[in-house]
Motif scaffolding. Sequence first.
Motif, PDB file in Angstrom:
ATOM      1  N   MET A  62     -35.848 -22.286  55.975  1.00 16.36           N
ATOM      2  CA  MET A  62     -36.499 -21.052  55.868  1.00 16.36           C
ATOM      3  C   MET A  62     -36.718 -20.611  54.459  1.00 16.36           C
ATOM      4  SD  MET A  62     -37.546 -18.764  58.042  1.00 16.36           S
ATOM      5  CE  MET A  62     -37.995 -17.061  58.126  1.00 16.36           C
ATOM      6  N   GLN A  63     -36.068 -21.013  53.505  1.00 21.05           N
ATOM      7  CA  GLN A  63     -36.218 -20.731  52.261  1.00 21.05           C
ATOM      8  C   GLN A  63     -37.749 -21.227  51.772  1.00 21.05           C
ATOM      9  OE1 GLN A  63     -32.756 -22.020  50.503  1.00 21.05           O
ATOM     10  NE2 GLN A  63     -32.196 -20.024  49.875  1.00 21.05           N
ATOM     11  N   MET A  64     -37.868 -22.802  52.379  1.00 23.82           N
ATOM     12  CA  MET A  64     -39.246 -23.456  51.836  1.00 23.82           C
ATOM     13  C   MET A  64     -40.207 -22.701  52.624  1.00 23.82           C
ATOM     14  SD  MET A  64     -38.523 -25.667  49.624  1.00 23.82           S
ATOM     15  CE  MET A  64     -39.666 -26.585  49.622  1.00 23.82           C
ATOM     16  N   VAL A  65     -39.945 -22.447  53.834  1.00 24.09           N
ATOM     17  CA  VAL A  65     -41.346 -21.722  54.782  1.00 24.09           C
ATOM     18  C   VAL A  65     -41.486 -20.440  54.100  1.00 24.09           C
ATOM     19  CG1 VAL A  65     -41.736 -20.704  56.853  1.00 24.09           C
ATOM     20  CG2 VAL A  65     -40.534 -22.853  56.648  1.00 24.09           C
ATOM     21  N   LEU A  66     -40.739 -19.576  53.728  1.00 26.27           N
ATOM     22  CA  LEU A  66     -41.175 -18.532  53.070  1.00 26.27           C
ATOM     23  C   LEU A  66     -41.684 -18.642  51.654  1.00 26.27           C
ATOM     24  CD1 LEU A  66     -38.254 -15.991  53.838  1.00 26.27           C
ATOM     25  CD2 LEU A  66     -40.607 -15.619  54.637  1.00 26.27           C
ATOM     26  N   LEU A  67     -41.231 -19.599  50.851  1.00 28.09           N
ATOM     27  CA  LEU A  67     -41.832 -19.920  49.616  1.00 28.09           C
ATOM     28  C   LEU A  67     -43.231 -20.151  49.602  1.00 28.09           C
ATOM     29  CD1 LEU A  67     -41.209 -20.669  46.426  1.00 28.09           C
ATOM     30  CD2 LEU A  67     -40.602 -23.016  47.507  1.00 28.09           C
ATOM     31  N   LEU A  68     -43.677 -21.279  50.686  1.00 28.19           N
ATOM     32  CA  LEU A  68     -45.042 -21.273  50.887  1.00 28.19           C
ATOM     33  C   LEU A  68     -45.928 -20.286  51.141  1.00 28.19           C
ATOM     34  CD1 LEU A  68     -45.088 -24.975  52.554  1.00 28.19           C
ATOM     35  CD2 LEU A  68     -45.620 -24.156  50.263  1.00 28.19           C
ATOM     36  N   MET A  69     -45.328 -19.779  52.327  1.00 28.54           N
ATOM     37  CA  MET A  69     -46.368 -18.606  53.106  1.00 28.54           C
ATOM     38  C   MET A  69     -46.237 -17.480  51.818  1.00 28.54           C
ATOM     39  SD  MET A  69     -44.646 -18.276  56.838  1.00 28.54           S
ATOM     40  CE  MET A  69     -45.698 -17.239  57.333  1.00 28.54           C
ATOM     41  N   THR A  70     -45.335 -17.057  51.231  1.00 31.36           N
ATOM     42  CA  THR A  70     -45.573 -15.824  50.235  1.00 31.36           C
ATOM     43  C   THR A  70     -46.117 -16.247  49.392  1.00 31.36           C
ATOM     44  OG1 THR A  70     -43.298 -16.494  49.053  1.00 31.36           O
ATOM     45  CG2 THR A  70     -43.321 -14.742  51.006  1.00 31.36           C
ATOM     46  N   GLY A  71     -46.147 -17.700  48.633  1.00 30.05           N
ATOM     47  CA  GLY A  71     -46.997 -17.997  47.706  1.00 30.05           C
ATOM     48  C   GLY A  71     -48.529 -17.964  47.964  1.00 30.05           C
ATOM     49  N   MET A  72     -48.710 -18.419  49.116  1.00 31.52           N
ATOM     50  CA  MET A  72     -50.168 -18.500  49.510  1.00 31.52           C
ATOM     51  C   MET A  72     -50.622 -17.221  49.835  1.00 31.52           C
ATOM     52  SD  MET A  72     -49.750 -21.814  52.259  1.00 31.52           S
ATOM     53  CE  MET A  72     -51.461 -21.638  52.790  1.00 31.52           C
ATOM     54  N   VAL A  73     -49.822 -16.402  50.304  1.00 31.21           N
ATOM     55  CA  VAL A  73     -50.306 -14.811  50.578  1.00 31.21           C
ATOM     56  C   VAL A  73     -50.544 -14.192  49.095  1.00 31.21           C
ATOM     57  CG1 VAL A  73     -49.708 -12.699  51.231  1.00 31.21           C
ATOM     58  CG2 VAL A  73     -49.362 -14.544  52.777  1.00 31.21           C
ATOM     59  N   LEU A  74     -49.712 -14.748  48.146  1.00 34.15           N
ATOM     60  CA  LEU A  74     -49.935 -13.900  46.795  1.00 34.15           C
ATOM     61  C   LEU A  74     -51.200 -14.529  46.030  1.00 34.15           C
ATOM     62  CD1 LEU A  74     -49.205 -12.435  44.371  1.00 34.15           C
ATOM     63  CD2 LEU A  74     -47.522 -14.333  43.545  1.00 34.15           C
ATOM     64  N   ALA A  75     -51.399 -15.797  46.411  1.00 33.28           N
ATOM     65  CA  ALA A  75     -52.705 -16.502  46.030  1.00 33.28           C
ATOM     66  C   ALA A  75     -53.883 -16.110  46.357  1.00 33.28           C
ATOM     67  CB  ALA A  75     -52.596 -17.977  46.472  1.00 33.28           C
ATOM     68  N   SER A  76     -53.840 -15.320  47.573  1.00 31.82           N
ATOM     69  CA  SER A  76     -55.112 -14.678  48.461  1.00 31.82           C
ATOM     70  C   SER A  76     -55.340 -13.352  47.734  1.00 31.82           C
ATOM     71  CB  SER A  76     -54.851 -14.845  49.781  1.00 31.82           C
ATOM     72  OG  SER A  76     -53.977 -13.722  50.445  1.00 31.82           O
ATOM     73  N   VAL A  77     -54.620 -12.891  46.938  1.00 32.11           N
ATOM     74  CA  VAL A  77     -55.076 -11.525  46.354  1.00 32.11           C
ATOM     75  C   VAL A  77     -56.044 -11.726  45.378  1.00 32.11           C
ATOM     76  CG1 VAL A  77     -53.993  -9.853  44.541  1.00 32.11           C
ATOM     77  CG2 VAL A  77     -52.522 -10.727  46.471  1.00 32.11           C
ATOM     78  N   PHE A  79     -57.392 -10.621  42.605  1.00 29.86           N
ATOM     79  CA  PHE A  79     -57.523 -10.796  41.232  1.00 29.86           C
ATOM     80  C   PHE A  79     -56.723 -12.306  40.732  1.00 29.86           C
ATOM     81  CE2 PHE A  79     -53.260  -8.700  41.115  1.00 29.86           C
ATOM     82  CZ  PHE A  79     -52.595  -9.376  40.103  1.00 29.86           C
ATOM     83  N   VAL A  80     -55.945 -12.595  41.709  1.00 27.14           N
ATOM     84  CA  VAL A  80     -54.933 -13.912  41.573  1.00 27.14           C
ATOM     85  C   VAL A  80     -55.862 -15.086  41.962  1.00 27.14           C
ATOM     86  CG1 VAL A  80     -52.750 -15.122  42.399  1.00 27.14           C
ATOM     87  CG2 VAL A  80     -52.610 -12.553  42.004  1.00 27.14           C
ATOM     88  N   LYS A  81     -56.768 -14.876  43.009  1.00 23.74           N
ATOM     89  CA  LYS A  81     -57.584 -15.913  43.462  1.00 23.74           C
ATOM     90  C   LYS A  81     -58.538 -16.173  42.482  1.00 23.74           C
ATOM     91  CE  LYS A  81     -60.173 -17.185  47.359  1.00 23.74           C
ATOM     92  NZ  LYS A  81     -60.620 -16.756  48.999  1.00 23.74           N
ATOM     93  N   ARG A  82     -59.118 -15.032  41.809  1.00 25.35           N
ATOM     94  CA  ARG A  82     -60.078 -15.293  40.609  1.00 25.35           C
ATOM     95  C   ARG A  82     -59.519 -15.838  39.303  1.00 25.35           C
ATOM     96  NH1 ARG A  82     -61.669  -9.897  42.110  1.00 25.35           N
ATOM     97  NH2 ARG A  82     -60.287  -9.093  40.379  1.00 25.35           N
ATOM     98  N   GLY A  83     -58.205 -15.693  39.196  1.00 21.21           N
ATOM     99  CA  GLY A  83     -57.642 -16.441  37.988  1.00 21.21           C
ATOM    100  C   GLY A  83     -57.375 -17.817  38.368  1.00 21.21           C
ATOM    101  N   PHE A 282     -50.076  -5.901  45.713  1.00 22.88           N
ATOM    102  CA  PHE A 282     -51.399  -6.162  45.311  1.00 22.88           C
ATOM    103  C   PHE A 282     -52.312  -6.184  46.459  1.00 22.88           C
ATOM    104  CE2 PHE A 282     -49.315  -8.176  41.544  1.00 22.88           C
ATOM    105  CZ  PHE A 282     -49.393  -7.046  40.473  1.00 22.88           C
ATOM    106  N   HIS A 283     -51.827  -6.517  47.775  1.00 20.51           N
ATOM    107  CA  HIS A 283     -52.805  -6.535  48.755  1.00 20.51           C
ATOM    108  C   HIS A 283     -53.290  -5.136  49.077  1.00 20.51           C
ATOM    109  CE1 HIS A 283     -53.434 -10.591  50.483  1.00 20.51           C
ATOM    110  NE2 HIS A 283     -52.343 -10.659  49.997  1.00 20.51           N
ATOM    111  N   ARG A 284     -54.494  -4.900  49.642  1.00 19.13           N
ATOM    112  CA  ARG A 284     -54.828  -3.536  49.986  1.00 19.13           C
ATOM    113  C   ARG A 284     -54.187  -2.781  50.846  1.00 19.13           C
ATOM    114  NH1 ARG A 284     -59.664  -6.281  48.075  1.00 19.13           N
ATOM    115  NH2 ARG A 284     -60.036  -6.676  50.508  1.00 19.13           N
ATOM    116  N   SER A 285     -53.570  -3.429  51.830  1.00 21.52           N
ATOM    117  CA  SER A 285     -52.955  -2.781  52.844  1.00 21.52           C
ATOM    118  C   SER A 285     -51.863  -3.774  53.422  1.00 21.52           C
ATOM    119  CB  SER A 285     -54.025  -2.260  54.128  1.00 21.52           C
ATOM    120  OG  SER A 285     -54.488  -3.336  54.620  1.00 21.52           O
ATOM    121  N   LEU A 286     -51.024  -3.017  54.375  1.00 22.43           N
ATOM    122  CA  LEU A 286     -50.048  -3.885  55.145  1.00 22.43           C
ATOM    123  C   LEU A 286     -50.759  -4.785  56.124  1.00 22.43           C
ATOM    124  CD1 LEU A 286     -47.100  -1.437  55.680  1.00 22.43           C
ATOM    125  CD2 LEU A 286     -47.408  -3.371  53.880  1.00 22.43           C
ATOM    126  N   GLY A 287     -51.867  -4.288  56.601  1.00 17.01           N
ATOM    127  CA  GLY A 287     -52.544  -4.704  57.612  1.00 17.01           C
ATOM    128  C   GLY A 287     -53.083  -6.163  57.308  1.00 17.01           C
TER     129      GLY A 287
END
Length: 438
Positions: A62-77, A79-83, A282-287
């Motif tokens: 579960m830790q590894m699953v969340l690590l990938l998912m939260t990392g990918m979600v953060l990368a889709s923000v 300004f992070v994506k632009r970086g 950093f995401h614009r909404s919970l949706g």
Amino acid sequence: MLSSIADRLSRGVQRFLPDAFVIAVLLTLFVFIVGFLTNPAEPITLVKSFGDGFWVYLAFTMQMVLLLMTGMVLASVPFVKRGLESLASLANTPNKAYVLTFTVTAIAYYINWGLAVVVGAILVREVGKRNQNAHFPLLVAAAYSPTVLYTAGLSSSIGLTVATKDHFLAEVMGVIPTSETIFSFSTIIIFLALFLTMPVIICLMAPKTNIKPYVAREVSPKKKETDEVEENTPALKLERTPILGILTGAIGLIYVVNEFINGRDLDLNIINIMFLSLGLLFHRSLGQFGEAFKEAAGSTSPIILQFPFYAGIIALLGSSGLGQAIIDGMASVANKETFDIFTYWSAGVVNMLAPSGGGQWALQGPLQVPAGMALGVDPATIAMAVGWGDAWTNLIQPFWALPILSVVGLHIRHIMGYCFLLAIWVGALTTVLMLFVY
């Protein structure tokens, strides 16, 4: 020459190497068979140990699953994506792509292996998008191969374990400070030698023809809002307001900062809550955050499926005596000068069946440390030899490659030919260096 060898080996591996899940099942059956031949009177003991051990990695999975998912979600923000895009744009030639990918991921591995899993997976995808002349399977191998360096980094499971007060081998070997393990001169020399030479080998393996560029995975179209009235409902306003995400993310970040102030080190749990909180902030909404999380979820199925099988294999290694037989066999032919080499080799073999640094140390440490100390070998050397061996064959063990392969959509067969050649280089160079620095 190396490019030609790598190309032929890669094509051969793609033809004959099965999927990573098939490999996990074959390894399970292999250990079962060997265990039965060793103890033919106790087959039910093997079955029970496998079943009991099957669920040991649930929390880690579960830790590894969340690590990938939260990392990918953060990368889709945005300004992070632009970086990431700006960093990836520096790799405007194939060789720059391989070297940049390896270097950035290696630095991340030195800081924390969990962080590196996400950094490598996301970076290689961004670099591949912008450099269609780079051979994408080799690019993925370049992102995965720094896994051999983690044992010398700040999250080294064995190095940190033996430095912890009252660790399970403390009465045998004492508490060994990190200055004698991960920060020792010998460890730094091996780390630098691998860090500087592996990118060269990767570039030399680059194919000249039949280059396979990055191909974007199909993403299901997002649901469109069709009802003008529905867009103004209180429910949708709650989904689209940024306030809820900002407040929740801020609470999580306050927790993270407080933990660091009180001396907590980086671990999977703290990285996960940090990535989750930053994504909410950093995401614009919970949706929008929920949609990004949903898109990331499809990449995690191989981890959920296969990690329990490896937990069962580790349990089988202990109950069948196979792990002890491998370790005892190599230790029996070693002397004081060669014990670290045979420890390194035996750790590499055991890691093929039990790919977990902490789990392997729990299996190998109690057997290896007393045998080495009886010959007069420094216990710090024994610990690092096990660590280097564990990291070495990660290159040819699918377990730790699953996260990055899940994200980029490749199979283990696509990168294994290149990883196999890198494993030969790493094994040879580390063996030679151990003769002189340990």
